[in-house]
Scaffold this active site. Structure first.
Site, mmCIF file in Angstrom:
data_model
loop_
_atom_site.group_PDB
_atom_site.id
_atom_site.type_symbol
_atom_site.label_atom_id
_atom_site.label_comp_id
_atom_site.label_asym_id
_atom_site.label_seq_id
_atom_site.Cartn_x
_atom_site.Cartn_y
_atom_site.Cartn_z
ATOM 1 N N CYS A 75 41.303 34.782 37.081
ATOM 2 C CA CYS A 75 40.067 35.513 37.363
ATOM 3 C C CYS A 75 39.742 35.447 38.857
ATOM 4 O O CYS A 75 39.183 34.455 39.340
ATOM 5 C CB CYS A 75 38.916 34.936 36.536
ATOM 6 S SG CYS A 75 37.350 35.741 36.887
ATOM 7 N N CYS A 108 35.996 35.143 39.684
ATOM 8 C CA CYS A 108 35.419 33.804 39.491
ATOM 9 C C CYS A 108 35.875 32.839 40.592
ATOM 10 O O CYS A 108 35.076 32.067 41.114
ATOM 11 C CB CYS A 108 35.867 33.200 38.159
ATOM 12 S SG CYS A 108 35.934 34.336 36.792
ATOM 13 N N ASP A 109 37.173 32.867 40.912
ATOM 14 C CA ASP A 109 37.741 31.788 41.723
ATOM 15 C C ASP A 109 38.146 32.195 43.143
ATOM 16 O O ASP A 109 38.453 31.322 43.963
ATOM 17 C CB ASP A 109 38.976 31.200 41.014
ATOM 18 C CG ASP A 109 38.605 30.623 39.650
ATOM 19 O OD1 ASP A 109 37.461 30.172 39.502
ATOM 20 O OD2 ASP A 109 39.462 30.644 38.744
#
Ligand code: NAP
Length: 315
Positions: free
Chosen positions: A133, A136-137
Site C-alpha cells: 500500500c 499508507c506507507d
C-alpha cells in the site's frame, strides 16, 4: 436474531452501490465489512477515471461520498466478520463473529486483495519495508531508495506516486513491456526518479530487522544481482477475498449450496450476477472477469441489487 431482506458482504464501491440500490428500493438491507470501508479505493491516492469527477479525486474522498449516499438511504454498515453461510429453507443463516443474522438473499462484494510475490523474506519483512500500500506507507520512505514489483496499472501508478517521497524508485518487471495503460505509462516514463529494471524477477528480499536489498535475476541472461533498497512495494495482481466460502457451507448443513469459483478463486455468476447458489449474487472485483475498474464494479452491483430484489419478490 435480526432478519434482513438482503445482506451485502463487503463495503467497497460495489457493496455500497448495492446498498444504495437495495435501500432505495425499500429492501431491509445491511452491509457487513470486516476491515476497511471503501476497500482498495480507500487506499488509492487518486482516482482519475471515475465519471463525474473531471479533476482527480482522492480515493478516501470518493469512498466518503459513496458512504454519505448510502447513509441517506439508510443501509447500515456492520463492522464484523462472516464465519459461515448456512442455507435454511430459502433463507440464509449468517454466522458472524459476534452474532447471527437471517436473510433472504446475499450479495458477495468482498473484492480482492493484493497478491503476494511468494519469495523468501516477504512474510518476515512485511511491515518492515515490504508493503502492499503506497498510500499508507509511501511517506515512510522519504529520500530512501525503494523498488516496486509489477508492471500493471497498480504498480506503475503507485511507482509514480512513490517518486514524490523516495530518493529513487526502481520498477522491476518480469517482461520488457508494461501491462499498464498507455496514459499511465507515459506519466511513468516522464518521471525522472523512476528507473525500469526489465525482464527481471525478485528472487529474495534481503535484510535482518528491515529490508536492506533485493536479490534479482534477469530472466533473459540469468544474471543474478543485488539491489540496495530500503523498501519494496508489491503490486503483482490481485487475489479474491473468497476464502470464507470454503468454510461457509459445511457438509453437515443439510442443504449445501456451493458457490462455484474459477481456478483462481474468483466467483462465477450468470448474466444476472447470480452465483451457482440461488439467492446468492456477486459483484465487483470478486467476480471472475477480465476488467477490474471502479466503474464496472458499481455497474455490476447495481444490476446484482436489482436482480436480488426480483429474486426476493418471487420468493
Ligand atoms: P494486473 O493488471 O494483473 O498486473 C499485475 C502485474 O504484475 C503484471 O504486470 C504481471 O506481469 C505482474 N506479475 C504477476 N505475477 C507476478 C509475479 N509472480 N512476479 C512478478 N510479476 C508478476 O494487476 P494490478 O496492476 O494490481 O491491477 C488489477 C486490476 O485493477 C487490473 O484490472 C487493473 O487494470 C485495475 N486497475 C486499474 C487502475 C486504473 O484504471 N487507473 C488502477 C489500478 C488497477 P505480466 O504483465 O507479465 O503479466
Amino acid at each position: 436474531m435480526s432478519t434482513y431482506d438482503l445482506v451485502i458482504l463487503g463495503a467497497g464501491p460495489a457493496g455500497m452501490t448495492a446498498g444504495i440500490y437495495a435501500a432505495r428500493a425499500g429492501l431491509k438491507a445491511v452491509l457487513i465489512e470486516k476491515a476497511l470501508v471503501g476497500g482498495q479505493v480507500a487506499t488509492t491516492y487518486s482516482v482519475e477515471n471515475y465519471p463525474g469527477f473531471p479533476e482527480p479525486i482522492p480515493g478516501p474522498e470518493l469512498v466518503n461520498r459513496m458512504q454519505q449516499q448510502l447513509d441517506r438511504f439508510g443501509a447500515p454498515i456492520l463492522m464484523s466478520e462472516l464465519e459461515r453461510i448456512i442455507p435454511q429453507n430459502k433463507q440464509f443463516l449468517l454466522q458472524l463473529n459476534q452474532q447471527e443474522l437471517i436473510c433472504s438473499a446475499l450479495i458477495i462484494a468482498t473484492g480482492a486483495s493484493p497478491a503476494i510475490l511468494k519469495v523468501p523474506g516477504e512474510g518476515r519483512l512485511r511491515g518492515r519495508g515490504v508493503s502492499y500500500c503506497a498510500t499508507c506507507d509511501g511517506p515512510l520512505f522519504r529520500d530512501e531508495p525503494i523498488a516496486v514489483a509489477g508492471g500493471g496499472n497498480s504498480a506503475v501508478e503507485e511507482a509514480v506516486y512513490l517518486a514524490r517521497f523516495a530518493k529513487s524508485v526502481s520498477l522491476i518487471h518480469r517482461r520488457d513491456a508494461l501491462r499498464a495503460d498507455k496514459y499511465i505509462q507515459e506519466m511513468a516514463f516522464a518521471e525522472p526518479k523512476l528507473h525500469f529494471i526489465w525482464d527481471t524477477v525478485v528472487e529474495e528480499i534481503l535484510g535482518g530487522e528491515s529490508v536492506a536489498g533485493l536479490r534479482l535475476r534477469n530472466k533473459k541472461t540469468g544474471k543474478v544481482s543485488v539491489l540496495d533498497i530500503s523498501g519494496l512495494f508489491i503490486y503483482v495482481g490481485l487475489q479474491p477475498n473468497t476464502q470464507f466460502l470454503t468454510v461457509s457451507v459445511p457438509e453437515d448443513a443439510g442443504t449445501p449450496c456451493p458457490v462455484k469459483l474459477d481456478e483462481h478463486g474468483f466467483i462465477i455468476t450468470d448474466r444476472r450476477f447470480q452465483t451457482s447458489c440461488p439467492g446468492i449474487f456477486a459483484a465487483g472485483d470478486v467476480l471472475s472477469k477480465d476488467v477490474r475498474q471502479i466503474a464496472n464494479a458499481v455497474g455490476e452491483a447495481a444490476s446484482a441489487a436489482i436482480m436480488a430484489r426480483k429474486y426476493i419478490e418471487q420468493l
